[in-house]
Design a protein around this motif. Structure first.
Motif, short mmCIF file in Angstrom:
data_model
loop_
_atom_site.label_atom_id
_atom_site.label_comp_id
_atom_site.label_asym_id
_atom_site.label_seq_id
_atom_site.Cartn_x
_atom_site.Cartn_y
_atom_site.Cartn_z
N GLU A 1 9.33 -3.55 10.94
CA GLU A 1 7.95 -3.54 10.50
C GLU A 1 7.80 -4.33 9.21
OE1 GLU A 1 7.57 0.64 10.18
OE2 GLU A 1 8.38 0.71 8.17
N ASP A 2 6.61 -4.87 9.02
CA ASP A 2 6.29 -5.47 7.73
C ASP A 2 5.98 -4.34 6.76
OD1 ASP A 2 6.58 -8.03 8.58
OD2 ASP A 2 4.44 -8.48 8.68
N TYR B 1 -8.75 1.04 6.69
CA TYR B 1 -8.63 0.69 8.11
C TYR B 1 -10.02 0.44 8.69
CZ TYR B 1 -7.50 1.07 13.07
OH TYR B 1 -7.36 0.84 14.41
N ALA C 1 -8.16 -3.73 6.50
CA ALA C 1 -7.20 -4.08 7.55
C ALA C 1 -7.83 -3.89 8.92
CB ALA C 1 -5.95 -3.21 7.41
N VAL D 1 -7.33 -4.87 13.37
CA VAL D 1 -6.46 -5.31 14.46
C VAL D 1 -7.32 -6.03 15.50
CG1 VAL D 1 -4.76 -3.47 14.10
CG2 VAL D 1 -6.67 -3.10 15.66
N LEU E 1 -7.54 -8.30 6.03
CA LEU E 1 -6.12 -8.34 6.37
C LEU E 1 -5.96 -8.14 7.88
CD1 LEU E 1 -3.24 -8.56 5.32
CD2 LEU E 1 -3.31 -6.11 4.87
N HIS E 2 -5.59 -9.20 8.57
CA HIS E 2 -5.41 -9.17 10.01
C HIS E 2 -4.00 -8.65 10.31
CE1 HIS E 2 -5.73 -11.54 14.06
NE2 HIS E 2 -5.73 -10.24 14.23
N VAL E 3 -3.93 -7.45 10.86
CA VAL E 3 -2.64 -6.83 11.17
C VAL E 3 -2.26 -7.20 12.60
CG1 VAL E 3 -1.36 -4.65 11.35
CG2 VAL E 3 -3.13 -4.93 9.59
N THR E 4 -1.18 -7.96 12.75
CA THR E 4 -0.80 -8.46 14.07
C THR E 4 0.53 -7.90 14.57
OG1 THR E 4 0.24 -10.39 13.06
CG2 THR E 4 -2.07 -10.62 13.75
N LYS E 5 1.21 -7.13 13.72
CA LYS E 5 2.46 -6.49 14.14
C LYS E 5 2.61 -5.19 13.35
CE LYS E 5 5.42 -9.30 11.18
NZ LYS E 5 6.60 -10.15 11.17
N THR F 1 3.01 -2.61 10.76
CA THR F 1 3.01 -2.81 9.32
C THR F 1 2.89 -1.47 8.62
OG1 THR F 1 1.88 -4.94 9.66
CG2 THR F 1 1.86 -4.03 7.42
N PHE G 1 1.98 0.35 5.05
CA PHE G 1 1.31 0.16 3.77
C PHE G 1 1.63 1.33 2.85
CE2 PHE G 1 -1.22 -1.97 7.00
CZ PHE G 1 -1.42 -3.22 6.43
#
Length: 187
Positions: A8-9, A17, A50, A52, A76-80, A82, A84
């Protein structure tokens, strides 16, 4: 859907969210913005938002966010997967076609106040007092709105200006809704 878990990032900051996002204006206004009251009330100021989904906000979507204090750099585009430091999930302030709260209305009221504070007055619409929001330029509606050309002709003969709202900026739309004396549109 199912995806392979690798790693994960990690982003060491608090975020708000938004949920799923895609570029469809009607769904955006009715189904997606229900957590933005957090920014309309100023609580989310300075926090990234953020989201998705496969698309990124463009055009009027970016302008909409900006009027609530969320600039492109704050999205913030969450693509995998992650992690926080903290994820804030504001309660939804509406349920599509069923109910909405004062917080939902406040999203729009905040935007109206911000446009008024800018003293935004587009030259093209300064003297427009009677408006018809036409669907004649709106993709599939062109083929399904039978007889609208006759409605436009009749309304124009009675002093209405025909406008395609999908061609306007958010600020222009807000200006027209708050300055026109009469507005007509198809339901």
């Amino acid at each position: 859907g199912i995806y392979e878990w690798q790693d994960e990032d990690r982003i060491d900051e608090d975020v708000v969210y938004f949920g799923a996002y895609f570029n469809h204006w009607g769904h955006f206004l009715i189904d997606m913005i229900g957590r933005l009251w957090y920014y309309a009330q100023g609580i989310g100021k300075g926090l990234k938002l953020a989201y998705v989904g496969e698309e990124e906000p463009i055009g009027n979507f970016l302008e909409f966010f900006s009027l609530l204090g969320v600039e492109r750099k704050d999205l913030l585009h969450v693509t995998k997967p992650t992690r926080f430091r903290k994820v804030i999930v504001p309660e939804f302030c509406c349920k599509s076609c069923e109910w909405y709260s004062n917080e939902y209305r406040e999203i729009f009221n905040t935007m109206i106040r911000r446009v008024a504070e800018e003293h935004y007055e587009p030259e093209a619409f300064r003297d427009v007092r009677k408006v018809y929001f036409a669907r004649t330029s709106f993709g599939k509606a062109k083929a399904t709105e039978f007889g609208e050309e006759n409605i436009v002709t009749w309304l124009q003969a009675n002093g209405f200006t025909s406008i395609s709202p999908e061609k306007l900026s958010v600020r222009d739309q807000i200006y027209i809704w708050n300055h026109a004396k009469e507005i007509a549109c198809l339901d």
